[in-house]
Design a protein around this motif. Sequence first.
Motif, mmCIF file in Angstrom:
data_model
loop_
_atom_site.group_PDB
_atom_site.id
_atom_site.type_symbol
_atom_site.label_atom_id
_atom_site.label_comp_id
_atom_site.label_asym_id
_atom_site.label_seq_id
_atom_site.Cartn_x
_atom_site.Cartn_y
_atom_site.Cartn_z
ATOM 1 N N VAL A 91 -3.858 3.902 1.434
ATOM 2 C CA VAL A 91 -4.546 4.137 2.698
ATOM 3 C C VAL A 91 -4.644 5.735 3.050
ATOM 4 C CG1 VAL A 91 -4.205 1.841 3.683
ATOM 5 C CG2 VAL A 91 -2.488 3.573 3.976
ATOM 6 N N GLY A 92 -3.836 6.360 2.538
ATOM 7 C CA GLY A 92 -3.989 8.073 2.870
ATOM 8 C C GLY A 92 -5.034 8.609 2.118
ATOM 9 N N ILE A 93 -5.746 7.783 1.203
ATOM 10 C CA ILE A 93 -6.832 8.276 0.288
ATOM 11 C C ILE A 93 -8.088 7.616 0.819
ATOM 12 C CG2 ILE A 93 -7.688 8.954 -1.800
ATOM 13 C CD1 ILE A 93 -5.014 10.310 -1.193
ATOM 14 N N VAL A 94 -8.118 6.507 0.684
ATOM 15 C CA VAL A 94 -9.539 5.720 0.964
ATOM 16 C C VAL A 94 -9.080 4.792 2.142
ATOM 17 C CG1 VAL A 94 -10.465 6.040 -1.300
ATOM 18 C CG2 VAL A 94 -8.953 4.259 -0.775
ATOM 19 N N PRO A 95 -9.841 4.549 3.023
ATOM 20 C CA PRO A 95 -9.844 3.268 4.051
ATOM 21 C C PRO A 95 -9.953 1.906 3.609
ATOM 22 C CG PRO A 95 -12.100 4.133 4.180
ATOM 23 C CD PRO A 95 -11.415 4.884 3.011
ATOM 24 N N ASP A 96 -10.102 1.530 2.305
ATOM 25 C CA ASP A 96 -10.307 0.368 1.944
ATOM 26 C C ASP A 96 -9.098 -0.775 2.173
ATOM 27 O OD1 ASP A 96 -11.968 1.893 0.573
ATOM 28 O OD2 ASP A 96 -11.513 0.996 -1.641
ATOM 29 N N ASP A 133 -7.143 -3.359 -5.386
ATOM 30 C CA ASP A 133 -7.511 -1.909 -5.585
ATOM 31 C C ASP A 133 -8.593 -1.915 -6.553
ATOM 32 O OD1 ASP A 133 -7.557 0.734 -6.013
ATOM 33 O OD2 ASP A 133 -5.645 1.143 -6.536
ATOM 34 N N MET A 134 -9.812 -1.950 -6.258
ATOM 35 C CA MET A 134 -10.946 -2.121 -7.183
ATOM 36 C C MET A 134 -11.566 -0.633 -7.552
ATOM 37 S SD MET A 134 -13.289 -5.110 -5.305
ATOM 38 C CE MET A 134 -13.180 -4.439 -3.520
ATOM 39 N N ARG A 135 -10.944 0.552 -6.936
ATOM 40 C CA ARG A 135 -11.168 1.363 -7.769
ATOM 41 C C ARG A 135 -10.389 2.062 -8.929
ATOM 42 N NH1 ARG A 135 -13.828 4.612 -3.358
ATOM 43 N NH2 ARG A 135 -13.776 3.561 -1.525
ATOM 44 N N LYS A 136 -9.234 1.725 -9.133
ATOM 45 C CA LYS A 136 -8.328 1.850 -10.231
ATOM 46 C C LYS A 136 -7.491 0.675 -10.540
ATOM 47 C CE LYS A 136 -6.507 5.953 -10.343
ATOM 48 N NZ LYS A 136 -5.617 7.152 -10.403
ATOM 49 N N PRO A 137 -8.269 -0.452 -11.078
ATOM 50 C CA PRO A 137 -7.573 -1.653 -11.387
ATOM 51 C C PRO A 137 -6.448 -1.453 -12.602
ATOM 52 C CG PRO A 137 -9.668 -1.641 -12.328
ATOM 53 C CD PRO A 137 -9.710 -0.302 -11.500
ATOM 54 N N ARG A 138 -5.513 -2.106 -12.463
ATOM 55 C CA ARG A 138 -4.376 -2.337 -13.567
ATOM 56 C C ARG A 138 -3.768 -3.496 -13.792
ATOM 57 N NH1 ARG A 138 -1.317 2.050 -14.834
ATOM 58 N NH2 ARG A 138 -0.279 0.727 -16.244
ATOM 59 N N ILE A 139 -3.684 -4.538 -12.753
ATOM 60 C CA ILE A 139 -3.018 -5.600 -13.115
ATOM 61 C C ILE A 139 -3.397 -6.590 -14.071
ATOM 62 C CG2 ILE A 139 -2.566 -7.906 -11.864
ATOM 63 C CD1 ILE A 139 -2.571 -6.369 -9.066
ATOM 64 N N TYR A 140 -4.518 -6.593 -14.515
ATOM 65 C CA TYR A 140 -4.953 -7.449 -15.396
ATOM 66 C C TYR A 140 -4.554 -6.878 -16.872
ATOM 67 C CZ TYR A 140 -8.718 -4.074 -16.902
ATOM 68 O OH TYR A 140 -9.207 -2.996 -17.201
ATOM 69 N N GLU A 141 -4.325 -5.646 -17.166
ATOM 70 C CA GLU A 141 -3.823 -5.122 -18.517
ATOM 71 C C GLU A 141 -2.422 -5.510 -18.431
ATOM 72 O OE1 GLU A 141 -4.404 -0.926 -18.016
ATOM 73 O OE2 GLU A 141 -6.501 -1.000 -18.475
ATOM 74 N N THR A 200 0.828 -1.198 -0.155
ATOM 75 C CA THR A 200 -0.041 0.122 -0.048
ATOM 76 C C THR A 200 0.838 1.370 -0.008
ATOM 77 O OG1 THR A 200 -1.963 1.142 1.052
ATOM 78 C CG2 THR A 200 -0.125 0.174 2.511
ATOM 79 N N SER A 201 0.153 2.508 0.016
ATOM 80 C CA SER A 201 0.979 3.493 -0.055
ATOM 81 C C SER A 201 0.067 4.686 0.567
ATOM 82 C CB SER A 201 1.449 4.180 -1.436
ATOM 83 O OG SER A 201 0.476 4.266 -2.204
ATOM 84 N N THR A 202 0.488 5.948 0.748
ATOM 85 C CA THR A 202 -0.400 6.889 1.344
ATOM 86 C C THR A 202 -1.413 7.650 0.250
ATOM 87 O OG1 THR A 202 1.669 8.743 1.242
ATOM 88 C CG2 THR A 202 1.245 7.282 3.304
ATOM 89 N N LYS A 203 -0.491 7.753 -1.179
ATOM 90 C CA LYS A 203 -1.380 8.376 -2.198
ATOM 91 C C LYS A 203 -1.053 7.858 -3.470
ATOM 92 C CE LYS A 203 2.021 12.058 -2.586
ATOM 93 N NZ LYS A 203 2.563 13.373 -2.762
#
Length: 813
Positions: free
Chosen positions: A711-716, A628-636, A596-599
């Motif tokens: 985690v610094g943006i959303v609590p997911d 990270d279901m808000r901005k998925p990238r891994i499948y690409e 994870t990261s803060t931003k």
Amino acid sequence: MNKDPFREETLDIRKLVFKYIRFWYWFVISIIIALAIAYFINKFSETVYRARATVLVRDDRKGGFRPGQIMGELDLFYQRNNLFNEMAILRSFSLVDSALRNMDVGVSYYNIGRLVGEIRTVEVYKNTPFLVVWDEDQTPLFNRPFNVRILSEDTYELELSNRKRFSFRNGGSKYILQFGELHQADNYGFRIVKNENFRPQSHVGREFIFVVHDLNILPGRYLSSLSVEPLNNEVSIVQLSFEATHSGRAIDFLNTLTEVYLRQSLQEKNTIAENTIRFIDQQIGIISDSLILAESSLEEFRMRKGLMDVSMISSQLFTELQRLDNQLAVENVKRQYYVYLLDYVDNEKDFRDVFSPSALGIDDPLLNNLISELSSLHAERSRLKVSATIENPNILMVNRKIDQTTQALSENLRSIQNASDILIDDLNRRVQQVENRISQLPGTERELIGIQRRFNLSDATYNYLLEKRAEAGIAMASNVPDHKIIDRARFAGIVSPKKRLNYTIALVLGFVIPLGFLIVRDFFDTRINEKKDVTDAVDFPILGVIPHNRKAARKEEVNLVVFDDNKSPVTEAFRAMRTNLQYFASSKKNKIVSITSTKPQEGKTFSAINLASVIALSDKKTLLIGADMRKPRIYEDFGIQKSPGLSNYLIGKNSLEEIIQKVNHNKNLYIISSGPTPPNPSELIESEKMGTLLSEVKKQFDFVIIDTPPVGIVPDGIHIIKNSDIAVFIIRQRFSDKSSLDFLNEFAAKLETKNICIEINDMKMTRSGYGYGYGYGYGYGYGYNYYEDKPQSNGNVFKKWYDLVNGTFNRKS
């Protein structure tokens, strides 16, 4: 978790040098510009010269011989001197004004040189080819430059500048005039005449400027460049320094100033002598009439009576009477002097004009001291008034001293006058007794004695006054200045421009300005720039450092560095992280690692992909979950299907087996994509099914790597971190803010978790860094690339030079 704020830190000079050496071209450019500016200042600024002279001031406080000490009559008019008072005189407006009026400085002349539209002038002193003669009936035009261009041996062009500075284009009216011809304007007029310095072959075609100065203001300008200081504390010698744009003018001014100073000092002494002689002459004029009348009466009586002498008794009485009359005459002269002094006291006159009592034979030490002190106080007040107002504290203090001394003198004079009146009365009484005895003589002898007495009295008084006048004349003739010029003015060097100093300052400023800018920039830079910024702020261990590659940053969609370039420094950094993971949660066989990261854009997805890939290469069964279901990238990046994925499982639409996908890159690597973006990702991740999923996959896989939201943006991601064996926070160099480290400390304290470690991403390695001299480029939402061994040249010679220089510094790093 915070570090000790009172821990002492040491300054690593070597680290600072290599930190800023990569900006070497800033320093080179800054120094070149600074040196160029210094060169132009040295070449085109006006040269200022300094002249010095020394003067011996006879200071009474330090003793020493003075003229007139051997013969008292030569010391009648000596004035007491004080070193600091004399220094004030040398810097007084009136003395400088007198010196300037003895010099020819009312008009300044300049040679003209031109530079980029502006006039560069050089002062010409006593070597001008012409002189300006103003009409005395009109007021000159002060402080306005007149341009003179000599056209021929007989003509010149005159132009008046509209501005009070020298300019290439004056914009004023031009006139063609003959030398010696009157130029008459509305309110001024003057002539320009050639002098003996005019040389047609040298001066025709040349341009000059002249400026007329107001002599009422000019002394103030000269005073600002004049310095008067004692040579040292042991002697009464003062050093005079003057700065001017022409060395000859500076030398002439100091010489004239010291000469006027000595002349005024002598003139002040002579003024007192002249007042003494004038007073005696007045008394002689009065007594001479009485002497002539008495002489005529005596001669007429002897012719008429035929009596040439008196008897012996008459002669004795006459001698006694003559002695008393002489004493009475001297006392009367002294009393006239007391009246003269009382007139000065009562009318508050300036005591600088009062002559010494000893000039009339009055030997009263107290009276002499009081008059000398009053004379000095009046002189001091006069000097202070030149540069201060009457409300000045120093002037007020001198006024109080004058009042006190005047009061003491008045009391002393009245006491002396009373004593003089008593003595005169006693002499008159004794004269009356002798006259009574004379009255008993025969009538003819008595009349002769009376006439002879008047004649002798007038003659004695007259001779006494002549004697005193001769003494005063001798004293005046022997007067010399109390001070002496030790060294006449001489050239003492150039004040400005100081070429070596200017170049030195340029070098220092050329180095300090860019250094200061870099230091200020770093001071206000809140980004994380080096590993020390992290270790100073938090106590969490560093799992790994991923290097940066400037060249690879230009490429896009290269996230799988581990598979695409197995030998790159980036891959080696991830192998080091894989090794370090063995020491975290070592008691557990299967491990869940959340990334994870803060931003956003700190590189967590990139790190999750490559960390999972490098672990799979070590023959460990690895599962990578895109949480990270808000901005998925891994499948690409892996070229797999987005659905079914994690969101499908959490809503109960698909089973665990259905969402796990195998990739072609490695047999040990499996992926759960994020799936379709749900409207409530936080609730899904915090659901019981997410906990069930983590429990099931932990049993099936050696490592589970989870890419969580920032985690610094959303609590997911908080729920996932709580259920992870290891939580890796990504910090990106020169992108992540230092405040993110404070957030990490607070985050760990609230969750009461100790399984946190840190990865420093995108680290640009230098000598002050940590090993690698190259790295990779990437970005959250950007492309990624791997290390290229040798860049291709584009054929540009400047580009080749730039790459060569930077490559050299990178290799050094």
